[in-house]
Design a protein around this motif. Structure first.
Motif: not given
Length: 123
Positions: A53-59, A27-41, A49-51, A68-70
């Motif tokens: 919880w209110d979709d206003i701020t991105t990194y 239930r909390t997805f829409s109110s959570s900040a989301m991020g994409w991470f990566r790990q190379a060997p 990239a990150a967004m 890239f676009t989140i």
């Protein structure tokens, strides 16, 4: 609680594109900040990239800015990472992550993680 499942990884030639998806349940997805991470060997996992919880701020980390676009589709409970102009150095396992609700930070405090999806960019 948020459960996350990534998809969309694969092998692509340099200059190509991929779109990663992160399907969320809970239930909390829409109110959570989301991020994409990566790990190379041999490297530490890092935030790509990150967004907020209110979709206003991105990194975006410097190496992916302009390529890239989140985004997030609340109706589908899914987050995306559109990756264009891919380079061999983008090769890594990509993870999506979520914070607890209404987190004030989008670069830290990630508590919920997916299992990862492999992205390989050939030269």
């Amino acid at each position: 609680q948020v459960q996350l499942v990534e998809s969309g990884g694969g092998v692509v030639q340099a200059g190509g594109s991929l779109r990663l998806s992160c399907a969320a349940s809970g239930r909390t997805f829409s109110s959570s900040a989301m991020g994409w991470f990566r790990q190379a060997p041999g490297r530490e996992r890092g935030l790509v990239a990150a967004m907020s919880w209110d979709d206003i701020t991105t990194y975006y980390t410097g190496s992916v800015k302009g390529r890239f676009t989140i985004s997030r589709d609340g109706a589908k409970n899914t987050a995306y990472l559109q990756m264009n102009s891919l380079k061999p150095e983008d090769t890594a396992v990509y993870y999506c992550a979520a914070t607890r609700p209404y987190s004030s930070s989008i670069t830290s405090r990630y508590e919920f993680w997916g299992q990862g999806t492999q992205v390989t960019v050939s030269s």
